[in-house]
Design an enzyme around this catalytic site. Structure first.
Site, PDB file in Angstrom:
ATOM      1  N   LYS A 110       0.805  -1.223   0.000  1.00 29.80           N
ATOM      2  CA  LYS A 110       0.000   0.000   0.000  1.00 29.80           C
ATOM      3  C   LYS A 110       0.835   1.269   0.000  1.00 29.80           C
ATOM      4  CE  LYS A 110      -4.337  -1.701   1.585  1.00 29.80           C
ATOM      5  NZ  LYS A 110      -5.549  -1.445   2.312  1.00 29.80           N
ATOM      6  N   LYS A 192      -3.920  -8.162  -6.631  1.00 30.45           N
ATOM      7  CA  LYS A 192      -5.335  -8.263  -6.255  1.00 30.45           C
ATOM      8  C   LYS A 192      -6.116  -7.032  -6.731  1.00 30.45           C
ATOM      9  CE  LYS A 192      -5.897  -6.141  -1.734  1.00 30.45           C
ATOM     10  NZ  LYS A 192      -7.213  -5.587  -1.579  1.00 30.45           N
ATOM     11  N   LYS A 195      -9.643  -1.154  -4.627  1.00 30.33           N
ATOM     12  CA  LYS A 195     -10.498  -0.001  -4.932  1.00 30.33           C
ATOM     13  C   LYS A 195      -9.744   1.321  -4.945  1.00 30.33           C
ATOM     14  CE  LYS A 195     -12.942  -0.798  -0.610  1.00 30.33           C
ATOM     15  NZ  LYS A 195     -11.923  -0.618   0.423  1.00 30.33           N
TER      16      LYS A 195
HETATM   17  N1  AQP Z   1      -9.371  -8.522  -4.544  1.00 29.95           N
HETATM   18  C1  AQP Z   1     -10.020  -9.012  -3.511  1.00 29.95           C
HETATM   19  N2  AQP Z   1     -10.570 -10.237  -3.563  1.00 29.95           N
HETATM   20  C2  AQP Z   1     -11.234 -10.739  -2.489  1.00 29.95           C
HETATM   21  N3  AQP Z   1     -11.402 -10.076  -1.331  1.00 29.95           N
HETATM   22  C3  AQP Z   1     -10.886  -8.842  -1.251  1.00 29.95           C
HETATM   23  N4  AQP Z   1     -10.880  -7.913  -0.277  1.00 29.95           N
HETATM   24  C4  AQP Z   1     -10.225  -6.824  -0.693  1.00 29.95           C
HETATM   25  N5  AQP Z   1      -9.781  -6.998  -1.939  1.00 29.95           N
HETATM   26  C5  AQP Z   1     -10.175  -8.242  -2.323  1.00 29.95           C
HETATM   27  C6  AQP Z   1     -11.509  -8.102   1.029  1.00 29.95           C
HETATM   28  O1  AQP Z   1     -12.445  -7.053   1.241  1.00 29.95           O
HETATM   29  C7  AQP Z   1     -12.460  -6.739   2.623  1.00 29.95           C
HETATM   30  C8  AQP Z   1     -12.370  -5.276   2.803  1.00 29.95           C
HETATM   31  O2  AQP Z   1     -11.161  -4.772   2.333  1.00 29.95           O
HETATM   32  P1  AQP Z   1     -10.701  -3.343   2.819  1.00 29.95           P
HETATM   33  O3  AQP Z   1     -11.672  -2.317   2.432  1.00 29.95           O
HETATM   34  O4  AQP Z   1     -10.417  -3.409   4.257  1.00 29.95           O
HETATM   35  O5  AQP Z   1      -9.401  -3.031   2.108  1.00 29.95           O
HETATM   36  P2  AQP Z   1      -8.363  -3.841   1.320  1.00 29.95           P
HETATM   37  O6  AQP Z   1      -8.222  -5.241   1.797  1.00 29.95           O
HETATM   38  O7  AQP Z   1      -7.123  -3.041   1.323  1.00 29.95           O
HETATM   39  O8  AQP Z   1      -9.023  -3.879  -0.084  1.00 29.95           O
HETATM   40  P3  AQP Z   1      -9.289  -2.836  -1.164  1.00 29.95           P
HETATM   41  O9  AQP Z   1     -10.712  -2.933  -1.471  1.00 29.95           O
HETATM   42  O10 AQP Z   1      -8.410  -3.081  -2.268  1.00 29.95           O
HETATM   43  O11 AQP Z   1      -9.050  -1.415  -0.538  1.00 29.95           O
HETATM   44  P4  AQP Z   1      -7.943  -0.326  -0.759  1.00 29.95           P
HETATM   45  O12 AQP Z   1      -7.605  -0.292  -2.223  1.00 29.95           O
HETATM   46  O13 AQP Z   1      -8.585   0.930  -0.300  1.00 29.95           O
HETATM   47  O14 AQP Z   1      -6.786  -0.673   0.072  1.00 29.95           O
HETATM   48  C9  AQP Z   1     -11.319  -7.510   3.287  1.00 29.95           C
HETATM   49  O15 AQP Z   1     -11.854  -8.658   3.924  1.00 29.95           O
HETATM   50  C10 AQP Z   1     -10.474  -7.918   2.146  1.00 29.95           C
HETATM   51  O16 AQP Z   1      -9.779  -9.110   2.387  1.00 29.95           O
END
Ligand code: AQP
Length: 325
Positions: A110, A192, A195
């Site tokens: 990140k 992965k 968002k």
């Molecule tokens: N690509 C993915 N496939 C399956 N599960 C996913 N999760 C995130 N990306 C994937 C799961 O969604 C939950 C919430 O995630 P988060 O909002 O805490 O942030 P993150 O894991 O860092 O995922 P993002 O959506 O990509 O956010 P950003 O880009 O803002 O950092 C978690 O249970 C995660 O495992």
């Protein structure tokens, strides 16, 4: 079983969040005590615009409800409204070691190689996440695969605390589904779906319309082989087959066999159509909830008060054990 999960309101959700975390939580709600958190303190580890963050908090609440989270059964709450999270977060910072915190791979991902200018909060966020989980004596945490390391870290911290100060915390386990736990980025299938990715071609937002879904799926990176086969090493193709399977529940080998000779163009066209049909009712439901912001606020307030009551019990126990009370 007591289950907690949360998603950061960093942007509109993508289908990875939906399949990896939100829908598994909705399923678990049936037979378990679920706590569903809007992880807003985690969101601010990366700079957020205040107006946008406020909207995203309501959006994510609407998305939880639209996907099937029932506030009468589940405690749906906003992390920053429950002060015990930051209090236990601080206490757990005093228990976590620099070395183990530095090993968390998400910080490296990140911070995008800009570790010196990343916030300290981004570095220590797994410790706050541990506090989120441990406050509620959580037994199971439905997460995508990217979060597995953080749940293991939480277990280590809880075990260390219990051993040193006496039993307080339940040791949680990650609940990771077989398919959908790691939806890959469409434009970079070795990473992965995310968002906060710089390019919107990375993800399918759950609010994307038919045209946008079609564009993004058609431009998804696959490989140069003309056929379709079920092979985990063919990252882009395997990702599309996984998404297809998650929305239709058709076995992946059958989907692969149907497109074996037709090739990726047909697979992409049909997937885009199926995904649009799948997301349209969810989008309508979300828009319906968003028309009633007062009701959303009320649900968050009631849920956060219920969460506060539970969290305080654990926090008081912890404070007693370490000599603060
Ligand atoms: N690509 C993915 N496939 C399956 N599960 C996913 N999760 C995130 N990306 C994937 C799961 O969604 C939950 C919430 O995630 P988060 O909002 O805490 O942030 P993150 O894991 O860092 O995922 P993002 O959506 O990509 O956010 P950003 O880009 O803002 O950092 C978690 O249970 C995660 O495992």
């Amino acid at each position: 079983m007591k289950v907690l999960t949360g998603i950061q309101p960093t942007n509109l959700l993508h289908i990875g969040n939906l399949f990896g975390a939100l829908l598994p939580a909705v399923t678990l709600q049936r037979d378990n005590k679920l706590l569903m958190m809007v992880a807003d303190y985690h969101a601010i580890t990366v700079r957020q615009d205040a107006m946008v963050l406020r909207d995203n908090i309501l959006f994510i609440t609407a998305a939880y409800l639209a996907a099937g989270i029932d506030p009468k059964k589940t405690i749906l709450f906003q992390q920053s409204r429950v002060s015990a999270h930051t209090e236990l977060g601080w206490i757990m910072q005093t228990q976590a070691r620099m070395g183990e915190t530095a090993r968390m791979t998400q910080f490296k991902d990140k911070s995008g190689g800009q570790e010196d200018s990343a916030s300290v909060g981004l570095f220590t966020y797994p410790i706050l996440q541990a506090a989120d989980i441990l406050l509620y004596q959580t037994e199971g945490v439905p997460v995508g695969e990217d979060q597995k390391q953080h749940i293991e870290f939480t277990r280590d911290l809880a075990e260390r605390f219990n051993k040193h100060f006496g039993e307080v915390f339940t040791i949680p386990q990650p609940l990771i589904r077989k398919y959908g736990a790691r939806i890959k980025a469409l434009n970079e299938p070795e990473k992965k779906m995310s968002k906060s990715a710089p390019s919107a071609k990375n993800y399918i937002s759950i609010m994307d319309d038919a045209e946008m879904i079609g564009k993004k799926i058609r431009s998804a990176v696959t490989d140069s082989m003309p056929d379709i086969s079920l092979d985990e090493k063919r990252l882009g193709v395997y990702n599309l087959l996984t998404i297809y399977h998650l929305i239709t529940e058709e076995p992946m080998d059958e989907i692969a066999a149907r497109y074996a000779t037709k090739g990726s163009k047909f697979l992409k066209d049909d997937l885009a159509e199926a995904l649009t049909l799948y997301l349209t009712p969810l989008q309508a439901e979300i828009k319906g909830w968003l028309k009633n912001k007062d009701e959303l606020q009320k649900i968050i307030k009631i849920g956060s008060e219920a969460a506060e009551e539970l969290a305080q019990k654990t926090l008081v126990e912890v404070k007693k054990k370490i000599g603060l009370l």
